[in-house]
Write an enzyme that holds these catalytic residues in place. Structure first.
Site, PDB file in Angstrom:
ATOM      1  N   ARG A 131      16.193  38.817 -44.630  1.00 48.81           N
ATOM      2  CA  ARG A 131      17.407  38.359 -44.592  1.00 48.81           C
ATOM      3  C   ARG A 131      18.821  38.810 -45.259  1.00 48.81           C
ATOM      4  NH1 ARG A 131      13.475  35.280 -42.384  1.00 48.81           N
ATOM      5  NH2 ARG A 131      14.004  33.771 -40.835  1.00 48.81           N
TER       6      ARG A 131
ATOM      7  N   ASP B 294       3.001  30.497 -42.008  1.00 46.17           N
ATOM      8  CA  ASP B 294       2.078  31.564 -42.475  1.00 46.17           C
ATOM      9  C   ASP B 294       1.438  31.275 -43.534  1.00 46.17           C
ATOM     10  OD1 ASP B 294       3.356  33.424 -40.909  1.00 46.17           O
ATOM     11  OD2 ASP B 294       5.077  33.795 -42.135  1.00 46.17           O
TER      12      ASP B 294
END
Length: 430
Positions: free
Chosen positions: A26, A309
């Site tokens: 990001r 995750d």
């Protein structure tokens, strides 16, 4: 390359958590979308972040790097006219850049991993890009995908959140750069809201103003904004560290992982809470997680949507817990590098685990006495599956051979180096 994991009763030592893959990708993107020069300290090095580096260079960013930092001069809202981009096997990078490619005349995203990313659907994002006036040619929602943009228009956009939050994040990166104001409404459910929170956090740091509803299902985005060139520091990565913490939990251990912020917005920070619920002895203070495992664990029930995750690592720990564990609200695991429910559980059964699946649940009947092992395991080219199966191998009675384990490099290239540093008996073989 395969890895042979030989049962290892004790782990001991200190390691530094890798930098966050999610934050690195990001920060790389917002730096590229800025006009001016940004600096990112302690970036992650993985196949995903390297794919973002490579692609923003192709799109016109100047990227300079040393051991400590990356310095990026961005292209703003005017990416270079490129004909082709190769994101490798990086799904988030693909989806974020599909939105950015709407600013280009025509870009084709190629399919270099037909058995992994090539199988994943992107229809929901394609539908949303078409609402912006972008032409998309696709293969039934899958790669290869050609984006013909150049002049996308803002306005009212809908996007489904059922499969992945990455589609929404992609639109949030793009829409501030459009001339018109935009509104985004999320349809159905929104998976992984915590990860959307990370996107919003990074956008705010980059000087972008977005008004989000409390439930993250509706957004107002002023048009005509510019990303600001900034300095960023990447925090430690909880998703990768989850597997190391699970390994410490299922063995006799004295393991410390540094650089894990207690107040991190990463949903996978929940691995610490789940291991506490499993009665694993650990402390978390001053950025250090210290596990003094005794190999004894209790079963848990956990809503995995916010910690996607880390769920596979939690399941690996639960394989050895006393009682039956249940991980629910995890259907989006099916839409990752592989089907992380069916494919993963099939491999766990080969190793001797007693597991069941539902459409959106994983049920684990723990075997504190251990599992048999002594088999070859297909990790389906999936880094999270590789890491989680390694945890199981450390506590199996016989060695496990994990096929194609080099795909761990997608997020954690030195995972096996770190385990070896802690005393794990893992060995690369051809």
């Amino acid at each position: 390359m395969d890895v042979i994991v030989t049962p290892t009763p004790k782990l001991q030592g200190d390691i530094q958590a890798l930098s966050s893959k999610n934050y690195t990708t990001r920060y790389l993107l917002v730096a590229a979308l800025a006009e001016g020069t940004s600096t990112i300290y302690f970036p992650a090095h993985s196949e995903d972040s390297d794919a973002m580096r490579r692609c923003i260079r192709d799109l016109g960013a100047i990227v300079e790097e040393d051991e400590e930092k990356i310095v990026i001069t961005g292209f703003g809202n005017r990416p270079r006219d490129v004909k082709e981009l190769n994101v490798g096997n990086a799904g988030a990078v693909l989806r974020f850049l599909m939105a950015v490619a709407a600013l280009c005349p025509e870009v084709t995203f190629v399919n270099t991993y037909p058995d992994s990313l090539g199988k994943r659907p992107h229809d929901d994002l394609i539908d949303s890009l078409r609402q912006l006036g972008v032409t998309v040619n696709d293969n039934a929602g899958k790669l290869p995908i050609t984006i013909s943009g150049g002049n996308p228009k803002g306005g009212r956009i809908t996007v489904s959140g059922n499969v992945s939050s990455q589609f929404l994040s992609a639109l949030l990166f793009l829409t501030p750069l459009l001339a018109e104001d935009s509104e985004i409404e999320v349809l159905h459910d929104l998976k992984s809201k915590v990860v959307v929170g990370q996107t919003l956090e990074v956008l705010e740091q980059a000087g972008i103003k977005i008004e989000a509803s409390d439930d993250l299902m509706f957004y107002r985005i002023p048009g005509g904004q510019k990303y600001e060139a900034k300095t960023y520091r990447v925090q430690g990565d909880y998703p990768g560290s989850a597997a190391v913490l699970a390994a410490a939990a299922v063995t006799e251990s004295d393991v410390t992982i540094h650089h894990l912020e207690e107040k991190s917005k990463q949903g996978e920070r929940a691995i610490v809470d789940v291991l506490r619920m499993m009665e694993v002895p650990l402390t978390h203070e001053n950025g250090d997680v210290i596990v003094r495992g005794n190999g004894r664990l209790k079963a848990v029930e956990f809503d995995g949507d916010a910690a996607t995750d880390a769920v596979l690592a939690m399941v690996a720990a639960a394989v050895f817990a006393e009682g039956t564990s249940r991980f629910y609200n995890v259907e989006n695991l099916r839409y990752k590098e592989c089907d992380r429910i069916t494919d993963y559980l099939n491999e766990l059964r080969k190793a001797g685990a007693n597991v069941e699946e539902r459409q959106s649940e994983i049920i684990v009947h723990g075997r504190p006495e251990g599992v048999e092992g002594g088999v070859e395991i297909n990790a389906h080219y999936d880094h999270r599956v590789i890491m989680a199966l390694t945890v199981v191998g450390l506590r199996a009675k016989k060695p496990l051979r994990i096929l194609d384990a080099h795909h761990v490099a997608k997020s954690y290239p030195i995972y096996f180096d770190h385990l070896q540093a802690l005393g794990a008996n893992v060995e690369w073989v051809k």
